[in-house]
Design a protein around this motif. Structure first.
Motif, mmCIF file in Angstrom:
data_model
loop_
_atom_site.group_PDB
_atom_site.id
_atom_site.type_symbol
_atom_site.label_atom_id
_atom_site.label_comp_id
_atom_site.label_asym_id
_atom_site.label_seq_id
_atom_site.Cartn_x
_atom_site.Cartn_y
_atom_site.Cartn_z
ATOM 1 N N GLU A 244 0.830 -1.208 0.000
ATOM 2 C CA GLU A 244 0.000 0.000 0.000
ATOM 3 C C GLU A 244 0.864 1.258 0.000
ATOM 4 O O GLU A 244 0.525 2.248 -0.662
ATOM 5 C CB GLU A 244 -0.946 -0.027 1.187
ATOM 6 N N PHE A 245 1.968 1.234 0.742
ATOM 7 C CA PHE A 245 2.886 2.373 0.684
ATOM 8 C C PHE A 245 3.484 2.508 -0.707
ATOM 9 O O PHE A 245 3.574 3.606 -1.259
ATOM 10 C CB PHE A 245 3.999 2.207 1.727
ATOM 11 N N ARG A 246 3.915 1.394 -1.269
ATOM 12 C CA ARG A 246 4.455 1.436 -2.632
ATOM 13 C C ARG A 246 3.420 1.955 -3.615
ATOM 14 O O ARG A 246 3.729 2.721 -4.543
ATOM 15 C CB ARG A 246 4.906 0.046 -3.042
ATOM 16 N N GLY A 247 2.174 1.540 -3.419
ATOM 17 C CA GLY A 247 1.108 1.956 -4.324
ATOM 18 C C GLY A 247 0.896 3.451 -4.350
ATOM 19 O O GLY A 247 0.475 4.011 -5.370
ATOM 20 N N ARG A 248 1.171 4.116 -3.231
ATOM 21 C CA ARG A 248 1.074 5.575 -3.195
ATOM 22 C C ARG A 248 2.092 6.217 -4.131
ATOM 23 O O ARG A 248 1.786 7.186 -4.835
ATOM 24 C CB ARG A 248 1.297 6.076 -1.770
ATOM 25 N N HIS A 249 3.300 5.691 -4.135
ATOM 26 C CA HIS A 249 4.330 6.219 -5.032
ATOM 27 C C HIS A 249 4.015 5.882 -6.486
ATOM 28 O O HIS A 249 4.198 6.725 -7.379
ATOM 29 C CB HIS A 249 5.696 5.669 -4.629
ATOM 30 N N GLU A 275 4.660 10.584 4.532
ATOM 31 C CA GLU A 275 5.156 9.327 3.975
ATOM 32 C C GLU A 275 4.810 8.161 4.900
ATOM 33 O O GLU A 275 4.887 6.994 4.497
ATOM 34 C CB GLU A 275 6.667 9.391 3.769
ATOM 35 N N THR A 276 4.406 8.482 6.144
ATOM 36 C CA THR A 276 4.008 7.464 7.129
ATOM 37 C C THR A 276 2.643 7.794 7.712
ATOM 38 O O THR A 276 1.657 7.142 7.440
ATOM 39 C CB THR A 276 5.051 7.376 8.260
ATOM 40 N N HIS A 277 2.587 8.848 8.546
ATOM 41 C CA HIS A 277 1.349 9.243 9.229
ATOM 42 C C HIS A 277 1.519 10.669 9.721
ATOM 43 O O HIS A 277 2.620 11.081 10.098
ATOM 44 C CB HIS A 277 1.069 8.308 10.419
ATOM 45 N N ASN A 278 0.437 11.417 9.752
ATOM 46 C CA ASN A 278 0.471 12.824 10.125
ATOM 47 C C ASN A 278 1.162 13.035 11.480
ATOM 48 O O ASN A 278 0.792 12.434 12.490
ATOM 49 C CB ASN A 278 -0.955 13.372 10.189
ATOM 50 N N ASN A 279 2.182 13.909 11.462
ATOM 51 C CA ASN A 279 2.863 14.363 12.687
ATOM 52 C C ASN A 279 3.507 13.243 13.499
ATOM 53 O O ASN A 279 3.683 13.369 14.707
ATOM 54 C CB ASN A 279 1.892 15.139 13.595
ATOM 55 N N VAL A 298 6.542 0.443 12.976
ATOM 56 C CA VAL A 298 6.303 -0.569 11.950
ATOM 57 C C VAL A 298 5.870 0.109 10.655
ATOM 58 O O VAL A 298 6.376 -0.196 9.565
ATOM 59 C CB VAL A 298 5.247 -1.583 12.415
ATOM 60 N N LEU A 299 4.944 1.054 10.766
ATOM 61 C CA LEU A 299 4.480 1.775 9.584
ATOM 62 C C LEU A 299 5.612 2.583 8.951
ATOM 63 O O LEU A 299 5.757 2.621 7.730
ATOM 64 C CB LEU A 299 3.330 2.701 9.964
ATOM 65 N N ALA A 300 6.427 3.226 9.785
ATOM 66 C CA ALA A 300 7.514 4.059 9.267
ATOM 67 C C ALA A 300 8.557 3.226 8.539
ATOM 68 O O ALA A 300 9.124 3.673 7.533
ATOM 69 C CB ALA A 300 8.160 4.847 10.403
#
Length: 547
Positions: A244-249, A275-279, A298-300
């Motif tokens: 899902e992160f890759r899909g954003r790029h 790139e991860t989560h707000n703030n 984990v998300l980062a």
């Protein structure tokens, strides 16, 4: 920037560069017009890009449609597209890393030993396991000059660049607040406006994606207009998995304006929070109900891997270079040397950040971390470049709240003596003064409006520093906000600002989307302008270098 055109460069260079890129043994079949076609050849679904281009190096990047090996052909050309001859001649074929599932089929080449002050026609393609060459794409870039008199011995006179002048653009915030690729208005037009200035490079100041902001097929604007987005499965929800992160790029690279800019303008990429989560900050457990994975670390880690795979930055996914043995993070903070006029110092104000608090601790807390702060002081102090540009992905004196009490950036909403994270900045500024560093300019984005801020000890609670400028630009394709209040600790004063007509104004008109442009002339005058996504210059100032 010189007045070359991509068409002229490629017209004169493709024949020579293309010949170098052809790989023997490619399987062909006759097409309907007799043109040789490659069956099931690898394609380039995200285009090509270059990044971190210095006087003698650069990173070449692309993504393949399947497993393969990246190849690139570089040919030194003049502004008319003709190959340089004599001492200026340069031609090279380079092999890069393997594209595989482990890297989401991205690959790169760390090109080194390049001649300074030289324009290159670039041809890139992937080769599959059978040696078959896939789809080719063309681009160009210019290495930075390495002498104060230009680089005529390397063909500089033929390039039409008489000496060392260069230009660049910067901005941040792409596909935020649900404003994605709207093809009815021409896509992300702010990128086309930056491209039209023909810059030598582009600093993306962070929020390269909005992993925490779903993009819907349409949204209704306050005036009743319907904004229609291109959508993919990965942008329909917040990003949690690596895919899902890759899909954003991948989504952002669907935009024709981004692909066109990246093919011809090297990027210096930063990351920030979205790139991860707000703030976010390391160690945080988020309370966002949209997430099943609440551990931001984990998300980062997933977000950082995806960001690094998709940005043309040195440091590879896959320690062995073949994408098969795991992920090795690159150090995001780094120096990019652009010759005797200019050094770029790229910061990472996220990886080493202490938790967001009210910022009023009497002890030092970190936004850079001690190692990065020491690096910044050392590298800026020893820089021999006329101008030292610090690309800070969070602003210095702008108040950026994280809820009713906590603060996201350095400022703590208290105009008194430095506290908390402000102490870290105070140490950096004080060291610059002690080491007699001159001509430091800070460039940032993040707050979704543009502004020019001058900092002076005469107006400040903390006075052990020399005056400096910080310029703010963005967003380039996101909702507009601001302006924010300033914290008086370091004496900032607003010389100019421009924000949208209302909070979260869409990019439709281009009037509330902003980027900055710097023209560094042969005389070392640093001309900075703030512009909107229609290319209109809103404000400009000439900064004279101190000697």
């Amino acid at each position: 920037m010189t007045s070359f055109t991509r068409r002229n460069v490629l017209k004169g260079a493709i024949a020579a560069a293309g010949a170098a890129a052809v790989v023997p043994g490619t399987a062909h079949a006759a097409g309907p017009s007799g043109v040789a076609l490659v069956r099931n050849r690898l394609t380039l679904p995200s285009g090509i890009a270059t990044g971190d281009v210095t006087t003698d190096s650069g990173v070449l990047w692309s993504r393949a449609s399947g497993p393969g090996r990246l190849l690139a052909s570089l040919l030194a050309v003049d502004d008319g597209g003709s190959p340089l001859r004599g001492r200026g001649a340069f031609q090279r074929v380079l092999r890069g890393t393997a594209a595989s599932e482990a890297t989401d089929f991205t690959a790169r080449i760390n090109a080194r030993g390049l001649p300074a002050g030289t324009r290159f026609a670039l041809t890139m393609h992937f080769e599959d396991a059978g040696g078959n060459a896939g789809e080719t794409a063309q681009g160009s870039f210019v290495t930075a000059p390495d002498s104060r008199g230009g680089d005529k011995d390397r063909g500089g006179g033929n390039r039409g660049r008489a000496s060392r002048g260069q230009s660049f653009v910067w901005t941040g915030d792409t596909a935020g607040q649900g404003w994605g690729i709207n093809e009815e208005i021409g896509g992300m037009r702010g990128y086309a406006a930056m491209h039209a200035t023909r810059p030598d490079f582009f600093i993306h100041s962070g929020d390269t994606i909005y992993a925490d902001g779903p993009i819907a097929a349409q949204a209704t604007e306050p005036d009743g207009n319907i904004w229609r987005n291109l959508v993919t499965e990965e942008v329909s929800k917040v990003a949690e998995t690596l895919n899902e992160f890759r899909g954003r790029h991948r989504y952002n690279m669907m935009d024709k304006n981004i692909r066109a800019l990246y093919a011809e303008v090297p990027v210096i990429a930063q990351w920030d929070d979205h790139e991860t989560h707000n703030n976010w900050y390391p160690g945080q457990i988020i309370t966002d109900d949209r997430y099943t994975e609440r551990r931001v670390d984990v998300l980062a880690a997933r977000g950082r891997q995806a960001w690094q795979e998709y940005q043309p930055i040195a440091g590879l996914s896959g320690r062995s270079g073949d994408g098969s043995t795991g992920f090795e993070p690159a150090r995001i903070y780094r120096k990019i040397s652009r010759g005797p006029q200019l050094d770029i110092f790229c910061l990472d104000m996220r990886t080493f950040k202490d938790p967001n608090t009210d910022g009023k601790e009497t002890n030092l807390t970190h936004i850079l971390g001690q190692e990065q702060a020491d690096w910044l002081i050392k590298e800026v102090s020893k820089s021999e470049a006329t101008w030292k540009v610090i690309a800070n992905d969070l602003p210095l004196g702008v108040i950026v709240p994280d809820g009713p009490v906590n603060q996201e950036s350095l400022s703590n909403r208290d105009a008194g003596a430095p506290l908390g994270k402000e102490l870290e900045l105070a140490g950096v500024l004080s060291a610059f003064k002690k080491n007699r560093v001159k001509n430091v300019v800070w460039l940032t984005a993040d707050v979704h409006y543009c502004a020019a801020h001058h900092y002076s000890p005469e107006r400040a609670a903390f006075q052990d520093f020399d005056p400096f400028w910080e310029f703010v630009a963005g967003p380039i394709n996101a909702g507009s906000f601001g302006p924010n209040q300033l914290d008086g600790t370091f004496g900032p004063e607003v010389e100019f600002f421009k924000a949208g007509a209302y909070a979260n104004e869409s990019p439709r008109s281009g009037e509330s989307q902003y980027f900055g442009h710097v023209d560094l002339g042969d005389d070392d005058v640093f001309t900075v302008s703030l512009r909107n996504a229609n290319g209109t210059v809103l404000w400009s100032k000439d900064l004279q270098p101190e000697r």
